[in-house]
Design an enzyme around this catalytic site. Sequence first.
Site, mmCIF file in Angstrom:
data_model
loop_
_atom_site.group_PDB
_atom_site.id
_atom_site.type_symbol
_atom_site.label_atom_id
_atom_site.label_comp_id
_atom_site.label_asym_id
_atom_site.label_seq_id
_atom_site.Cartn_x
_atom_site.Cartn_y
_atom_site.Cartn_z
ATOM 1 N N CYS A 111 0.852 -1.183 0.000
ATOM 2 C CA CYS A 111 0.000 0.000 0.000
ATOM 3 C C CYS A 111 0.891 1.237 0.000
ATOM 4 O O CYS A 111 1.701 1.427 0.912
ATOM 5 C CB CYS A 111 -0.902 -0.002 1.236
ATOM 6 S SG CYS A 111 -1.912 1.478 1.400
ATOM 7 N N VAL A 112 0.747 2.046 -1.037
ATOM 8 C CA VAL A 112 1.491 3.296 -1.152
ATOM 9 C C VAL A 112 0.451 4.408 -1.243
ATOM 10 O O VAL A 112 -0.413 4.380 -2.119
ATOM 11 C CB VAL A 112 2.404 3.303 -2.397
ATOM 12 C CG1 VAL A 112 3.260 4.563 -2.416
ATOM 13 C CG2 VAL A 112 3.273 2.053 -2.451
ATOM 14 N N THR A 123 5.450 14.574 -1.650
ATOM 15 C CA THR A 123 6.627 14.555 -2.516
ATOM 16 C C THR A 123 6.434 13.568 -3.660
ATOM 17 O O THR A 123 5.466 12.810 -3.705
ATOM 18 C CB THR A 123 7.891 14.149 -1.718
ATOM 19 O OG1 THR A 123 7.768 12.765 -1.350
ATOM 20 C CG2 THR A 123 8.056 15.014 -0.484
ATOM 21 N N HIS A 136 8.089 10.941 -4.074
ATOM 22 C CA HIS A 136 8.451 9.596 -3.621
ATOM 23 C C HIS A 136 7.369 8.585 -4.020
ATOM 24 O O HIS A 136 7.675 7.479 -4.467
ATOM 25 C CB HIS A 136 8.654 9.600 -2.100
ATOM 26 C CG HIS A 136 9.071 8.287 -1.548
ATOM 27 N ND1 HIS A 136 10.337 7.771 -1.729
ATOM 28 C CD2 HIS A 136 8.391 7.372 -0.820
ATOM 29 C CE1 HIS A 136 10.415 6.599 -1.133
ATOM 30 N NE2 HIS A 136 9.249 6.337 -0.567
ATOM 31 N N PHE A 189 -0.247 -8.650 -8.767
ATOM 32 C CA PHE A 189 -0.040 -7.305 -8.230
ATOM 33 C C PHE A 189 -1.225 -6.907 -7.359
ATOM 34 O O PHE A 189 -2.329 -6.699 -7.854
ATOM 35 C CB PHE A 189 0.105 -6.342 -9.411
ATOM 36 C CG PHE A 189 0.496 -4.943 -9.057
ATOM 37 C CD1 PHE A 189 1.826 -4.603 -8.915
ATOM 38 C CD2 PHE A 189 -0.463 -3.961 -8.893
ATOM 39 C CE1 PHE A 189 2.207 -3.303 -8.622
ATOM 40 C CE2 PHE A 189 -0.105 -2.658 -8.602
ATOM 41 C CZ PHE A 189 1.228 -2.327 -8.455
ATOM 42 N N ARG A 243 -10.727 -0.246 0.140
ATOM 43 C CA ARG A 243 -10.346 -1.333 -0.765
ATOM 44 C C ARG A 243 -9.644 -2.495 -0.062
ATOM 45 O O ARG A 243 -9.199 -3.434 -0.698
ATOM 46 C CB ARG A 243 -9.435 -0.770 -1.868
ATOM 47 C CG ARG A 243 -10.209 0.081 -2.838
ATOM 48 C CD ARG A 243 -9.327 1.058 -3.596
ATOM 49 N NE ARG A 243 -10.142 1.877 -4.488
ATOM 50 C CZ ARG A 243 -10.889 2.915 -4.097
ATOM 51 N NH1 ARG A 243 -10.917 3.275 -2.836
ATOM 52 N NH2 ARG A 243 -11.606 3.590 -4.972
#
Length: 190
Positions: free
Chosen positions: A89-90, A95, A97, A122, A136
């Site tokens: 999880c991103v 920024t 990043h 994925f 989710r």
Amino acid sequence: MATENKNLSEYDKNTIPNAKDFRFGIVVSEWNDSITEGLYNGAFDALVDCDVPAQQIIRWNVPGSFELIYGAKKMLQTQNVDAVIVIGCVIQGETKHFDFVCEGVTQGIKDLNVQTDVPVIFCVLTDNNMQQSIDRSGGVHGNKGTEAAIAAIKMAYIRQQASIAHVFNQPLLTSGALQIEDSPKKIENE
């Protein structure tokens, strides 16, 4: 959004191949663990619901989503699995990043799928905020982990059928929906 008006946890077991003899790896990022644990639980529960014995599901943790690539690579090399699910999880921050991590993980998992014979599924959420990830990972949209587990079963089945077809030099899969019968029917030409 792709998940709008869709529950990611819904599937029809009648359309899913028999998974009782498959072995699955799940590599889970520890970053944003409140989300990744929900995704893992969705994946694990779906696999077990589809008759995969719990002892045939291997879990490895890695520190973050970027490390999913290496974890999946090592699992592929050492664990004799039929498919690997990578869970991460991103969440968008202030920024760039976020962009670099998302791009790197996506490309790395794609590369594993191109370079190896075992499918890597994925299951990395790349959301704008925490609420989207909650929605989710067991929230209002269901669980992306469940969806990844069903994809892993289907891809493991395709891999198995392609191997059998190669050995016997016969096509077992036809275009369209997956065959889920124990023995494929011979198609007669009219």
